[in-house]
Motif scaffolding. Structure first.
Motif, PDB file in Angstrom:
ATOM      1  N   GLU A  36       0.832  -1.207   0.000  1.00 28.68           N
ATOM      2  CA  GLU A  36       0.000   0.000   0.000  1.00 28.68           C
ATOM      3  C   GLU A  36       0.864   1.254   0.000  1.00 28.68           C
ATOM      4  OE1 GLU A  36      -0.458  -2.373   2.464  1.00 28.68           O
ATOM      5  OE2 GLU A  36      -2.147  -3.399   1.534  1.00 28.68           O
ATOM      6  N   CYS A  37       1.891   1.277   0.843  1.00 23.83           N
ATOM      7  CA  CYS A  37       2.783   2.442   0.901  1.00 23.83           C
ATOM      8  C   CYS A  37       3.596   2.564  -0.382  1.00 23.83           C
ATOM      9  CB  CYS A  37       3.715   2.342   2.103  1.00 23.83           C
ATOM     10  SG  CYS A  37       2.865   2.529   3.681  1.00 23.83           S
ATOM     11  N   HIS A  38       4.052   1.447  -0.918  1.00 25.05           N
ATOM     12  CA  HIS A  38       4.819   1.469  -2.155  1.00 25.05           C
ATOM     13  C   HIS A  38       3.971   2.009  -3.310  1.00 25.05           C
ATOM     14  CE1 HIS A  38       7.998   0.326  -4.894  1.00 25.05           C
ATOM     15  NE2 HIS A  38       7.082  -0.250  -5.679  1.00 25.05           N
ATOM     16  N   GLY A  39       2.728   1.588  -3.383  1.00 22.83           N
ATOM     17  CA  GLY A  39       1.828   2.087  -4.421  1.00 22.83           C
ATOM     18  C   GLY A  39       1.534   3.563  -4.264  1.00 22.83           C
ATOM     19  N   ARG A  40       1.315   3.999  -3.024  1.00 20.45           N
ATOM     20  CA  ARG A  40       1.023   5.405  -2.765  1.00 20.45           C
ATOM     21  C   ARG A  40       2.213   6.287  -3.142  1.00 20.45           C
ATOM     22  NH1 ARG A  40      -0.198   5.043   2.402  1.00 20.45           N
ATOM     23  NH2 ARG A  40       1.811   5.744   3.159  1.00 20.45           N
ATOM     24  N   ILE A  41       3.422   5.858  -2.818  1.00 23.92           N
ATOM     25  CA  ILE A  41       4.611   6.634  -3.145  1.00 23.92           C
ATOM     26  C   ILE A  41       4.830   6.669  -4.654  1.00 23.92           C
ATOM     27  CG2 ILE A  41       7.131   6.610  -2.993  1.00 23.92           C
ATOM     28  CD1 ILE A  41       6.805   5.870  -0.081  1.00 23.92           C
ATOM     29  N   SER A  42       4.592   5.556  -5.339  1.00 25.36           N
ATOM     30  CA  SER A  42       4.788   5.541  -6.790  1.00 25.36           C
ATOM     31  C   SER A  42       3.784   6.449  -7.495  1.00 25.36           C
ATOM     32  CB  SER A  42       4.708   4.120  -7.330  1.00 25.36           C
ATOM     33  OG  SER A  42       3.424   3.591  -7.144  1.00 25.36           O
ATOM     34  N   VAL A  43       2.542   6.486  -7.027  1.00 23.26           N
ATOM     35  CA  VAL A  43       1.533   7.384  -7.618  1.00 23.26           C
ATOM     36  C   VAL A  43       1.918   8.839  -7.389  1.00 23.26           C
ATOM     37  CG1 VAL A  43      -0.852   8.183  -7.374  1.00 23.26           C
ATOM     38  CG2 VAL A  43      -0.359   5.749  -7.517  1.00 23.26           C
ATOM     39  N   ASN A  44       2.377   9.164  -6.174  1.00 23.49           N
ATOM     40  CA  ASN A  44       2.780  10.547  -5.893  1.00 23.49           C
ATOM     41  C   ASN A  44       3.995  10.944  -6.717  1.00 23.49           C
ATOM     42  OD1 ASN A  44       0.734  10.871  -4.061  1.00 23.49           O
ATOM     43  ND2 ASN A  44       1.998  10.418  -2.275  1.00 23.49           N
ATOM     44  N   THR A  45       4.943  10.034  -6.893  1.00 24.58           N
ATOM     45  CA  THR A  45       6.131  10.325  -7.681  1.00 24.58           C
ATOM     46  C   THR A  45       5.778  10.539  -9.143  1.00 24.58           C
ATOM     47  OG1 THR A  45       7.473   9.010  -6.173  1.00 24.58           O
ATOM     48  CG2 THR A  45       8.421   9.498  -8.314  1.00 24.58           C
ATOM     49  N   GLU A  46       4.882   9.716  -9.674  1.00 24.86           N
ATOM     50  CA  GLU A  46       4.459   9.885 -11.064  1.00 24.86           C
ATOM     51  C   GLU A  46       3.726  11.204 -11.272  1.00 24.86           C
ATOM     52  OE1 GLU A  46       2.178   6.415 -11.843  1.00 24.86           O
ATOM     53  OE2 GLU A  46       3.948   5.131 -11.989  1.00 24.86           O
ATOM     54  N   SER A  47       2.939  11.630 -10.288  1.00 23.73           N
ATOM     55  CA  SER A  47       2.233  12.904 -10.427  1.00 23.73           C
ATOM     56  C   SER A  47       3.212  14.079 -10.350  1.00 23.73           C
ATOM     57  CB  SER A  47       1.148  13.044  -9.366  1.00 23.73           C
ATOM     58  OG  SER A  47       1.714  13.118  -8.079  1.00 23.73           O
ATOM     59  N   ARG A  48       4.234  13.992  -9.502  1.00 22.15           N
ATOM     60  CA  ARG A  48       5.243  15.049  -9.449  1.00 22.15           C
ATOM     61  C   ARG A  48       6.080  15.069 -10.720  1.00 22.15           C
ATOM     62  NH1 ARG A  48       8.919  14.225  -4.853  1.00 22.15           N
ATOM     63  NH2 ARG A  48       8.119  12.119  -4.826  1.00 22.15           N
ATOM     64  N   LEU A  49       6.370  13.901 -11.268  1.00 19.86           N
ATOM     65  CA  LEU A  49       7.127  13.823 -12.511  1.00 19.86           C
ATOM     66  C   LEU A  49       6.340  14.419 -13.672  1.00 19.86           C
ATOM     67  CD1 LEU A  49       9.769  12.756 -13.692  1.00 19.86           C
ATOM     68  CD2 LEU A  49       8.636  10.587 -14.084  1.00 19.86           C
ATOM     69  N   ALA A  50       5.030  14.280 -13.654  1.00 19.83           N
ATOM     70  CA  ALA A  50       4.182  14.813 -14.722  1.00 19.83           C
ATOM     71  C   ALA A  50       4.132  16.341 -14.702  1.00 19.83           C
ATOM     72  CB  ALA A  50       2.777  14.243 -14.608  1.00 19.83           C
ATOM     73  N   THR A  51       4.402  16.968 -13.568  1.00 19.22           N
ATOM     74  CA  THR A  51       4.375  18.425 -13.502  1.00 19.22           C
ATOM     75  C   THR A  51       5.545  19.055 -14.235  1.00 19.22           C
ATOM     76  OG1 THR A  51       5.623  18.522 -11.434  1.00 19.22           O
ATOM     77  CG2 THR A  51       3.220  18.402 -11.270  1.00 19.22           C
ATOM     78  N   GLY A  52       6.649  18.321 -14.374  1.00 19.21           N
ATOM     79  CA  GLY A  52       7.823  18.853 -15.055  1.00 19.21           C
ATOM     80  C   GLY A  52       8.812  19.523 -14.132  1.00 19.21           C
ATOM     81  N   ASN A  53       8.488  19.657 -12.849  1.00 24.93           N
ATOM     82  CA  ASN A  53       9.385  20.299 -11.890  1.00 24.93           C
ATOM     83  C   ASN A  53      10.180  19.293 -11.067  1.00 24.93           C
ATOM     84  OD1 ASN A  53       8.461  22.825 -12.631  1.00 24.93           O
ATOM     85  ND2 ASN A  53       6.793  22.764 -11.157  1.00 24.93           N
ATOM     86  N   PHE A  54      10.081  18.039 -11.382  1.00 23.44           N
ATOM     87  CA  PHE A  54      10.718  16.986 -10.607  1.00 23.44           C
ATOM     88  C   PHE A  54      11.907  16.449 -11.382  1.00 23.44           C
ATOM     89  CE2 PHE A  54      11.064  12.518  -9.263  1.00 23.44           C
ATOM     90  CZ  PHE A  54      11.245  12.712  -7.911  1.00 23.44           C
ATOM     91  N   ARG A  55      13.071  16.339 -10.726  1.00 23.54           N
ATOM     92  CA  ARG A  55      14.269  15.805 -11.366  1.00 23.54           C
ATOM     93  C   ARG A  55      14.820  14.655 -10.549  1.00 23.54           C
ATOM     94  NH1 ARG A  55      18.717  19.977 -12.495  1.00 23.54           N
ATOM     95  NH2 ARG A  55      19.664  18.023 -13.111  1.00 23.54           N
ATOM     96  N   PHE A  56      15.323  13.639 -11.244  1.00 20.97           N
ATOM     97  CA  PHE A  56      16.020  12.553 -10.582  1.00 20.97           C
ATOM     98  C   PHE A  56      17.478  12.959 -10.435  1.00 20.97           C
ATOM     99  CE2 PHE A  56      12.552  10.052 -12.494  1.00 20.97           C
ATOM    100  CZ  PHE A  56      12.112   9.423 -11.346  1.00 20.97           C
ATOM    101  N   PHE A  57      17.990  13.040  -9.218  1.00 21.56           N
ATOM    102  CA  PHE A  57      19.367  13.451  -8.992  1.00 21.56           C
ATOM    103  C   PHE A  57      20.329  12.276  -8.960  1.00 21.56           C
ATOM    104  CE2 PHE A  57      17.053  17.098  -7.328  1.00 21.56           C
ATOM    105  CZ  PHE A  57      17.694  18.095  -8.032  1.00 21.56           C
ATOM    106  N   ARG A  58      19.829  11.062  -9.046  1.00 21.38           N
ATOM    107  CA  ARG A  58      20.710   9.904  -8.986  1.00 21.38           C
ATOM    108  C   ARG A  58      21.272   9.524 -10.351  1.00 21.38           C
ATOM    109  NH1 ARG A  58      16.080   5.403  -7.925  1.00 21.38           N
ATOM    110  NH2 ARG A  58      15.040   5.723  -9.894  1.00 21.38           N
ATOM    111  N   THR A  59      20.833  10.169 -11.426  1.00 25.55           N
ATOM    112  CA  THR A  59      21.309   9.859 -12.761  1.00 25.55           C
ATOM    113  C   THR A  59      22.250  10.953 -13.245  1.00 25.55           C
ATOM    114  OG1 THR A  59      19.410  10.939 -13.758  1.00 25.55           O
ATOM    115  CG2 THR A  59      19.213   8.591 -13.320  1.00 25.55           C
ATOM    116  N   SER A  60      22.900  10.713 -14.353  1.00 24.92           N
ATOM    117  CA  SER A  60      23.798  11.708 -14.910  1.00 24.92           C
ATOM    118  C   SER A  60      23.002  12.792 -15.635  1.00 24.92           C
ATOM    119  CB  SER A  60      24.797  11.049 -15.857  1.00 24.92           C
ATOM    120  OG  SER A  60      24.114  10.473 -16.941  1.00 24.92           O
TER     121      SER A  60
END
Length: 67
Positions: A36-60
């Motif tokens: 349940e927590c894993h699903g909730r976090i993945s949905v929130n992350t996908e919604s933040r990624l869709a806004t365009g203001n979210f960046r992954f800092f673990r990649t180059s």
């Protein structure tokens, strides 16, 4: 194997032969998160990624520019 979710503190039972149970047993730095927590976090992350203001800092940086 009894495991406790790090977010909601729910206690679940895992089969001892599962790869996740072996990972948690052999590497104590890994933590368990319930589905349940894993699903909730993945949905929130996908919604933040869709806004365009979210960046992954673990990649180059060239990979980040492709997003």
């Amino acid at each position: 194997m009894r495991v406790k979710c790090v977010i909601c503190d729910s206690i679940n039972e895992l089969d001892d032969d599962l790869p996740l149970a072996k990972k948690l047993r052999n590497r104590p730095i890994h933590t368990y998160m319930c589905t349940e927590c894993h699903g909730r976090i993945s949905v929130n992350t996908e919604s933040r990624l869709a806004t365009g203001n979210f960046r992954f800092f673990r990649t180059s940086s060239p990979i980040d520019e492709e997003f």
